[in-house]
Design an enzyme around this catalytic site. Structure first.
Site, PDB file in Angstrom:
ATOM      1  N   HIS A   1     -60.151 -59.315  82.338  1.00 28.37           N
ATOM      2  CA  HIS A   1     -60.325 -59.024  83.769  1.00 28.37           C
ATOM      3  C   HIS A   1     -59.928 -60.220  84.640  1.00 28.37           C
ATOM      4  CE1 HIS A   1     -62.863 -55.126  83.887  1.00 28.37           C
ATOM      5  NE2 HIS A   1     -62.021 -55.103  82.874  1.00 28.37           N
TER       6      HIS A   1
ATOM      7  N   TRP B   1     -66.382 -47.301  70.765  1.00 29.81           N
ATOM      8  CA  TRP B   1     -65.179 -46.553  70.408  1.00 29.81           C
ATOM      9  C   TRP B   1     -65.102 -46.286  68.896  1.00 29.81           C
ATOM     10  CZ3 TRP B   1     -65.209 -49.970  74.510  1.00 29.81           C
ATOM     11  CH2 TRP B   1     -64.656 -49.529  75.714  1.00 29.81           C
TER      12      TRP B   1
ATOM     13  N   HIS C   1     -59.837 -51.928  72.523  1.00 30.07           N
ATOM     14  CA  HIS C   1     -61.043 -51.107  72.651  1.00 30.07           C
ATOM     15  C   HIS C   1     -61.679 -50.790  71.298  1.00 30.07           C
ATOM     16  CE1 HIS C   1     -60.553 -49.658  77.098  1.00 30.07           C
ATOM     17  NE2 HIS C   1     -61.127 -50.842  76.990  1.00 30.07           N
TER      18      HIS C   1
ATOM     19  N   ARG D   1     -63.449 -59.054  77.316  1.00 30.51           N
ATOM     20  CA  ARG D   1     -63.328 -58.325  78.593  1.00 30.51           C
ATOM     21  C   ARG D   1     -63.239 -59.301  79.769  1.00 30.51           C
ATOM     22  NH1 ARG D   1     -67.791 -55.402  81.584  1.00 30.51           N
ATOM     23  NH2 ARG D   1     -66.705 -54.304  83.246  1.00 30.51           N
TER      24      ARG D   1
HETATM   25 FE1  HIF Z   1     -61.469 -52.192  78.637  1.00 28.61          FE
HETATM   26  N1  HIF Z   1     -63.051 -51.176  79.340  1.00 28.61           N
HETATM   27  N2  HIF Z   1     -60.224 -51.104  79.810  1.00 28.61           N
HETATM   28  N3  HIF Z   1     -59.892 -53.329  78.010  1.00 28.61           N
HETATM   29  N4  HIF Z   1     -62.745 -53.348  77.563  1.00 28.61           N
HETATM   30  C1  HIF Z   1     -64.360 -51.349  78.988  1.00 28.61           C
HETATM   31  C2  HIF Z   1     -64.850 -52.226  78.052  1.00 28.61           C
HETATM   32  C3  HIF Z   1     -64.080 -53.119  77.353  1.00 28.61           C
HETATM   33  C4  HIF Z   1     -60.583 -50.068  80.629  1.00 28.61           C
HETATM   34  C5  HIF Z   1     -61.871 -49.672  80.929  1.00 28.61           C
HETATM   35  C6  HIF Z   1     -63.006 -50.175  80.295  1.00 28.61           C
HETATM   36  C7  HIF Z   1     -58.589 -53.097  78.334  1.00 28.61           C
HETATM   37  C8  HIF Z   1     -58.100 -52.068  79.076  1.00 28.61           C
HETATM   38  C9  HIF Z   1     -58.854 -51.154  79.770  1.00 28.61           C
HETATM   39  C10 HIF Z   1     -62.370 -54.349  76.697  1.00 28.61           C
HETATM   40  C11 HIF Z   1     -61.111 -54.897  76.602  1.00 28.61           C
HETATM   41  C12 HIF Z   1     -59.976 -54.399  77.198  1.00 28.61           C
HETATM   42  C13 HIF Z   1     -65.180 -50.443  79.735  1.00 28.61           C
HETATM   43  C14 HIF Z   1     -66.696 -50.352  79.630  1.00 28.61           C
HETATM   44  C15 HIF Z   1     -64.346 -49.711  80.541  1.00 28.61           C
HETATM   45  C16 HIF Z   1     -64.746 -48.608  81.513  1.00 28.61           C
HETATM   46  C17 HIF Z   1     -67.367 -51.470  80.455  1.00 28.61           C
HETATM   47  C18 HIF Z   1     -68.864 -51.418  80.293  1.00 28.61           C
HETATM   48  O1  HIF Z   1     -69.452 -50.374  80.663  1.00 28.61           O
HETATM   49  O2  HIF Z   1     -69.458 -52.389  79.792  1.00 28.61           O
HETATM   50  C19 HIF Z   1     -59.390 -49.437  81.152  1.00 28.61           C
HETATM   51  C20 HIF Z   1     -59.363 -48.256  82.110  1.00 28.61           C
HETATM   52  C21 HIF Z   1     -58.317 -50.101  80.605  1.00 28.61           C
HETATM   53  C22 HIF Z   1     -56.842 -49.797  80.788  1.00 28.61           C
HETATM   54  C23 HIF Z   1     -56.440 -48.583  80.064  1.00 28.61           C
HETATM   55  C24 HIF Z   1     -57.675 -54.072  77.586  1.00 28.61           C
HETATM   56  C25 HIF Z   1     -56.926 -53.361  76.557  1.00 28.61           C
HETATM   57  C26 HIF Z   1     -57.874 -52.558  75.749  1.00 28.61           C
HETATM   58  C27 HIF Z   1     -56.613 -54.825  78.415  1.00 28.61           C
HETATM   59  C28 HIF Z   1     -58.670 -54.961  76.967  1.00 28.61           C
HETATM   60  O3  HIF Z   1     -58.419 -55.998  76.267  1.00 28.61           O
HETATM   61  C29 HIF Z   1     -63.504 -54.742  75.896  1.00 28.61           C
HETATM   62  C30 HIF Z   1     -63.495 -55.786  74.777  1.00 28.61           C
HETATM   63  C31 HIF Z   1     -64.573 -53.959  76.309  1.00 28.61           C
HETATM   64  C32 HIF Z   1     -66.000 -53.971  75.752  1.00 28.61           C
HETATM   65  C33 HIF Z   1     -66.882 -54.859  76.588  1.00 28.61           C
HETATM   66  C34 HIF Z   1     -68.293 -54.919  76.074  1.00 28.61           C
HETATM   67  O4  HIF Z   1     -69.147 -55.403  76.825  1.00 28.61           O
HETATM   68  O5  HIF Z   1     -68.576 -54.524  74.938  1.00 28.61           O
END
Ligand code: HIF
Length: 290
Positions: free
Chosen positions: A51, A190, A174, A47
């Protein structure tokens, strides 16, 4: 000599072997530090890398992983970045051990490392990012908002230069990690193996029945069978939209296609806006490949 410089003149020029040492140190730390979340810092490192990269705007050429401006407020305080201090702090000892690497190279390398170490595809990686100062911070609002729909996904990811197929492939990440109420407000993982990179996100999205979760938090969805898994509104948009859904169904059935296409698009994500001086990508050796 300073920083392990082997020549009396000029700066230390790292080789591919030096970057593999950084990879190995991150992989070792991931294996050692299991007392966190579901047993791994890997997902939050992915993440962080995303970001740092996902602020890119192709029109202005601003944002992207070059710069590592999330070290500074205001970017570190953007709502979308809540919780990522954990990931940045996790990498502090690595930066101390290899002071020659930039934060922006380290964060992206660590994301690639986490994906490989959690059983995902190889993420060939290129060095060359330079750290910038606070003036290069990107404005708030460039990262996606999980409460929105397919139009928002297309707005945000086409600003970075991705097409429909690439957007769906990316969001398969995800499969890793979970949502935290004290970070995003959402809650839960997920799938049942949040520390293993798989195509489960797509399989569950295609095969399970998802219902709106009854709670006081933001709108999210839960699987009818166990009531323990989650999907964000943006995740659900991938099966509401015909153009996205065909790729969800393809990746649900074909894990190899997902791994291949995910690798290509994640490599592209980590490289957005970076003025590289080399075309050579490093394919890191994963820790279990003897
Ligand atoms: Fe995420 N994402 N992501 N994301 N994400 C969260 C957590 C992770 C979006 C929202 C969220 C991508 C796209 C999008 C990861 C990786 C990627 C969370 C929760 C939210 C809300 C955060 C928290 O509460 O800790 C949205 C709206 C996206 C566009 C649709 C990417 C594609 C999937 C680019 C990507 O690589 C990962 C890994 C996590 C888990 C983080 C963790 O701490 O476990």
């Amino acid at each position: 000599y300073l920083n392990g410089d082997s020549s009396p003149k000029g700066p230390f020029v790292p080789t591919q072997a030096d970057y593999q040492k950084v990879y190995d140190a991150v992989a070792r730390r991931l294996a050692d530090e299991t007392d966190y979340d579901d047993g791994s810092y890997g997902p939050v490192l992915v993440r962080l890398a995303w970001h740092a990269s996902g602020t890119y705007d192709k029109e202005t050429g601003t944002g992207g992983s070059n710069g590592a401006t999330m070290r500074f407020a205001p970017e570190s305080d953007h709502g979308a970045n809540a919780g990522l201090k954990t990931a940045r702090n996790f990498l502090d000892p690595i930066k101390a051990q290899f002071p020659w690497i930039t934060y922006s190279d380290l964060w992206t390398l660590a994301g690639a490392c986490a994906i490989q170490e959690l059983g995902g595809p190889s993420i060939p990686w290129r060095p060359g990012r330079e750290d910038r100062d606070v003036a290069a911070c990107t404005p708030d609002g460039r990262l996606p908002d999980a409460t929105k729909d397919q139009r928002h996904i297309r707005d945000v990811f086409s600003r970075m230069g991705f097409d429909d197929r690439e957007m769906v492939a990316l969001i398969g990440a995800h499969a890793l990690g979970r949502c935290h109420t004290d970070r995003s407000g959402f809650d839960g993982p997920w799938n049942f193996s949040p520390t293993v990179f798989t195509n489960e996100f797509f399989r569950l999205l295609a095969d399970e029945k998802w219902v709106q979760k009854k709670w006081n938090g933001p709108t999210q969805f839960t699987d009818k069978t166990t009531g323990t898994l989650m999907m964000l509104p943006t995740d659900m948009a991938l099966v509401k939209d015909k153009g996205f859904k065909k790729h969800v169904e393809r990746y649900a059935k074909d894990s190899d296609a997902f791994f291949k296409e995910f690798s290509d698009v994640f490599v592209k994500l980590l490289e957005l806006g970076v003025p590289f001086k080399t075309d050579d990508r490093i394919v890191f050796k994963t820790s279990d490949s003897e």
